[in-house]
Motif scaffolding. Structure first.
Motif, PDB file in Angstrom:
ATOM      1  N   SER B 283     -35.802  -8.899   4.380  1.00 54.34           N
ATOM      2  CA  SER B 283     -35.159  -8.363   5.323  1.00 54.34           C
ATOM      3  C   SER B 283     -35.411  -6.794   5.192  1.00 54.34           C
ATOM      4  N   PRO B 284     -36.085  -6.032   5.963  1.00 55.15           N
ATOM      5  CA  PRO B 284     -36.186  -4.369   5.691  1.00 55.15           C
ATOM      6  C   PRO B 284     -34.837  -3.733   5.716  1.00 55.15           C
ATOM      7  N   ALA B 285     -34.818  -2.553   4.779  1.00 54.56           N
ATOM      8  CA  ALA B 285     -33.537  -2.015   4.613  1.00 54.56           C
ATOM      9  C   ALA B 285     -33.191  -1.350   6.287  1.00 54.56           C
ATOM     10  N   PRO B 286     -33.702  -0.774   6.838  1.00 49.47           N
ATOM     11  CA  PRO B 286     -33.410  -0.532   8.236  1.00 49.47           C
ATOM     12  C   PRO B 286     -33.695  -1.499   9.311  1.00 49.47           C
ATOM     13  N   GLN B 287     -33.123  -1.565  10.190  1.00 45.17           N
ATOM     14  CA  GLN B 287     -33.604  -2.463  11.444  1.00 45.17           C
ATOM     15  C   GLN B 287     -34.920  -1.599  12.151  1.00 45.17           C
ATOM     16  N   HIS B 288     -35.991  -1.976  12.103  1.00 41.53           N
ATOM     17  CA  HIS B 288     -37.068  -1.115  12.437  1.00 41.53           C
ATOM     18  C   HIS B 288     -37.178  -0.823  13.980  1.00 41.53           C
TER      19      HIS B 288
END
Lengths: 379, 506
Positions: B283-288
């Motif tokens: 799960s990336p740190a920001p929502q891309h």
């Protein structure tokens, strides 16, 4: 513990304060001499189109500041002393009254169109929020509040209430407990046409106050009861609720009672009122009598931890904390009854309920149940 | 030169160990089987089997203690008795020791373990005396019904009452189960929470791991999450839930994403998350697709469109500027804002982030509620708060500060046997909660967990009603945001002003 009394003539027959005085003096033991007050409607017929602002101030320079402030926003038609007879009450603030009308140029200049009521309230709140040594305690048209620290009899005499004639009278005898007994903290509390007297304690005050503040109201009377007057103004004048609906907002039925309503439309409406106005709901023990220019309504909490009794005779209706006080106002009432817990009881002027009235409300003069129990207990 | 055989290795010594009462032990070996961290092994001494502790991996989960049929085990501290030092205390020394063993980020579970003040403990309730009578919940109605969703400032703004009611979520009490994903916890716990939510008319949150097919019968009580990994987000998923939650941040790890190692991506998880077996779930740190508030607005409305206009909630971690961020979220169209505070839990988070990032939920909640009121948009969205809620008192204090509802996560785990050993990230949870190991997860019986959670909810509900009653309040609505009910002790002026409460005795 506090004492309450009220009377209304549906045909607007006026009388001086003598009957209401008897009703509240009888309930002398419900107070402790630290606050009493009266409200009377119809007392300034010659200035009926002007807002009557009653002001208390600690000193004369504050009065002048108030005058200067009012002149900035209003046409001040009359500024005069409120007649006082201070034989028994020696330590009192200066009491002045101003009959005013908002400057019409200021009403049209503002970005949004603002009516006279809205403008006047804004300025009353602004003054009460910013002046340390003066405040407006009554701001309606053709009505006035008279109150202070003393017994009901002393305050009555102090303000010479034999000399005023009104068709609605409210009276209050205070036994302050949680907040200081001071002149501003005495009842009734008033904003424009709404005046209230309250017996009890509003446990929801913390959120009621925050809620009102977000609409621009200023609570500075150091007591919980003032929120009721402001809530009535918000709900009825600004949000267009009927008096009865405002009553169900302030003293709402239980969720379970609403759920039992069979008519889907009225159930949805009640649910929505309770959801939207959650923060306006009153909690804690209370019996409240509220007057407005064309009627009167009593409210009690859902467990009825404070008393309220009602009587009627002809065109008159009477309210009091104690039944005996009703008989002080009318020796032979045709009806005497006690509203059930959570049940409000409203009376409207004949002109308001008839076709000629300015406003019409649903369910005029009907016993209205806000409690889980069905039906009233007339008799 | 590798001297690993002879050089001692500071940091690999556990700070707890089981102590065996050999007078009681009969050498049955259950403790060794139950310990999923291999702290205990059975050895034969003089023809008799006896348990031995390694003193290398005991984390005080107390599993062996509870399962020993002879009550022969107690867990005791195995502390290094370091010479005391004002700066280099035991924690600091042990942290460096541990870090030096691997060179990697030290992972941990649950919420922050520091002595940052728990403001809930410094707030005390008022109570009725004389002038306003208390209400006895055993005798009088005491209502905790709570509606979540977008409301209106005035009744006149509502066009259609029916659709207004349909847009709201009605809870029987202002308590919900916090998002814990399938993967971070196992299906058994999710099933237990879902059943209790349905039974008690509450909500449970799916977390980011998708919705396992066995949970479909409970989806009317589920807030389904759309997180940065978009795991399990399918057309069916977007129809199934009662509401949707966009996860921006988490209290235990504000500003960073998540990582479920491939070893844990077993069959059920692979299917539910819609990723290949054994592949890492990142799960990336920001929502891309969300780099700004405008982007958030797009996703909020995309989810509303896709779900048939169900309520959309945005979850953020409580950080320094939380009031302004929450205001933006409300103005972007969210129906609920979910605030996760500094002490909020996690299945796996870097200890350095967990213990050093974010602000306590009490301060964040007080600031957000006040800000939304000042901006006159408080009615536009409900506030759900989480992050270290330990008791019904914490719940009611949060409600009095202004929360619409309160979420509990760690408390659910504890109700189901967790002993806060903080090793959720290991995948070896001896109580079978934060593990998907087929053998270990069997230790968490769904029916038992459901009963434990039901008891917790019912117990707290009674206590919440007691607290309302002793304040003379029969409806939770008059408690909500009513900060006069609280007074602070041992707090300075700035703290009191942020919390919006008076000091005791004022």
């Amino acid at each position: 513990m506090c004492g309450i009394a009220g009377l209304i003539s549906r045909k607007k027959v006026k009388e001086n304060g003598n009957r209401i005085r008897k009703a509240i003096v009888l309930q002398n033991d419900r107070g402790n001499g630290l606050g009493a007050g009266y409200a009377a409607y119809g007392i300034y017929p010659e200035y009926a189109e002007l807002y009557a602002l009653h002001v208390m101030a600690d000193n004369y320079s504050s009065i002048l500041e108030v005058k200067e402030y009012l002149q900035r926003y209003f046409e001040v038609h009359i500024m005069e002393d409120i007649p006082l007879w201070n034989k028994k009450i020696v330590n009192h603030p200066l009491c002045k009254r101003f009959f005013v009308k908002p400057q019409s140029s200021l009403l049209t200049e503002s970005v949004e169109e603002i009516n006279e009521d809205g403008f006047t309230i804004e300025k009353v709140m602004e003054l009460n929020g910013s002046f340390d040594n003066a405040f407006i305690f009554s701001s309606g048209k053709n009505m006035g509040v008279f109150k202070g620290v003393g017994t009901p009899a002393d305050i009555y005499d102090f303000f010479c209430l034999d000399d005023y004639e009104g068709y609605i009278w409210l009276a209050h005898n205070r036994f302050p407990t949680n907040t200081p007994g001071w002149w501003g903290g005495a009842h009734p509390f008033n904003l424009l046409r709404y005046s209230i007297v309250h017996n009890g304690e509003i446990s929801s005050y913390g959120i009621n106050k925050r809620y009102l503040e977000s609409f621009g109201y200023v609570c500075r009377m150091q007591t919980d009861s003032e929120v009721v007057a402001y809530l009535l103004d918000l709900l009825i004048r600004r949000h267009g609720l009927s008096v009865h609906e405002a009553a169900t907002v302030l003293a709402p039925p239980y969720w379970t009672s609403i759920g039992r309503l069979e008519d889907e439309e009225s159930r949805d409406r009640r649910l929505a009122l309770k959801v939207v106005y959650e923060s306006a709901m009153l909690n804690g023990p209370f019996a409240i009598l509220a007057a407005f220019d064309n009627g009167m309504i009593s409210l009690t909490d859902n467990t009825k931890l404070r008393p309220m009794t009602v009587a009627a005779e002809g065109e008159y209706s009477y309210y009091a904390s104690e039944v005996s006080a009703l008989y002080e106002m009318e020796e032979n009432p045709t009806h005497v009854y006690t509203p059930r817990a959570g049940q409000s009881h409203a009376v409207f002027l004949d002109e308001a309920s008839g076709n000629g009235g300015k406003k019409s409300y649903p369910n005029e003069n009907e016993n209205f149940s806000a409690s889980p129990a069905k039906g009233g207990s007339k008799g | 030169m590798n001297n690993s055989g002879s050089i001692p290795s500071p940091g690999l010594r556990s700070i707890f160990r089981p102590r065996f009462n050999m007078d009681l032990c009969d050498g049955c070996g259950i403790c060794a089987q139950e310990c999923s961290f291999n702290e205990i092994r059975m050895e034969t001494r003089g023809g008799k089997k006896i348990p031995m502790a390694n003193s290398s991996s005991c984390g005080a989960c107390h599993r062996c203690e509870y399962t020993c049929p002879r009550n022969a085990i107690t867990i005791e501290e195995n502390n290094l008795h370091l010479r005391s030092h004002g700066v280099w205390d035991r924690n600091a020394v042990q942290r460096v020791h541990l870090q030096s063993t691997s060179g990697s980020v030290v992972l941990t579970g649950l919420g922050a373990d520091t002595d940052i003040p728990v403001y809930f403990d410094r707030l005390l309730f008022n109570a009725c005396q004389v002038t306003n009578p208390s209400i006895d919940p055993q005798r009088e109605p005491m209502e905790t019904v709570t509606y979540l969703g977008q409301k209106y400032q005035a009744i006149g703004e509502i066009d259609d009452l029916r659709s207004f009611h349909n847009s709201l979520i009605r809870l029987s009490l202002p308590l919900v189960f916090a998002p814990m994903s399938y993967g971070s916890v196992n299906l058994n716990l999710q099933l237990a929470m879902a059943r209790v939510a349905k039974k008690k008319n509450m909500l449970w949150y799916s977390g980011e791991g998708g919705l396992h097919k066995e949970l479909l019968p409970y989806s009317d009580y589920a807030v389904l999450q759309v997180a940065s990994g978009r795991f399990g987000v399918s057309p069916e998923y977007l129809q199934a839930g009662r509401a949707y939650q966009i996860k921006i941040g988490q209290g235990a790890k504000p500003g960073i994403g998540g990582h479920l190692p491939g070893e844990k991506v077993l069959e059920g998880i692979s299917e539910t998350r819609m990723i290949p077996l054994g592949s890492d779930a990142i799960s990336p740190a920001p929502q891309h697709d969300i780099y700004s508030i405008e982007d958030l607005r797009l996703l909020i409305y995309a989810l509303k469109e896709a779900s048939g206009y169900k309520p959309v909630c945005v979850k953020i971690a409580a950080v320094h500027n939380v009031a302004a961020i929450a205001s933006g979220i409300v103005r972007a169209g969210a129906d609920m804002v979910y605030l996760d505070g500094y002490r909020g839990g996690s299945g796996a988070t870097p200890a350095i982030v967990r213990d050093n990032v974010g602000i306590p939920i009490e301060l964040a909640l007080a600031a957000v509620d006040q800000r939304l009121r000042e901006e006159r948009i408080r009615h536009q969205a409900s506030l759900v708060v989480a992050g270290g809620i330990r008791s019904s008192a914490d719940v009611m204090k949060a409600i009095a500060l202004g929360a619409d509802a309160v979420a509990i996560g760690t408390a659910c785990l504890i109700a189901c046997g967790c002993h806060v050993c903080q090793r959720c990230s290991s995948g070896k949870c001896p109580w079978g909660i934060t593990t998907n190991d087929p053998v270990l997860s069997k230790r968490l019986d769904v029916d038992w967990a459901e009963e434990r959670l039901t008891n917790l909810v019912e117990g707290w509900h009674h206590e919440m009603q007691e607290i309302m009653g002793l304040n003379g309040i029969y409806d939770i609505g008059s408690f909500r945001g009513n900060r006069l009910i609280l007074e602070g002790v041992d707090l300075h002026d700035r703290e009191l002003s942020v919390l919006g409460v008076k000091h005791a005795g004022e």
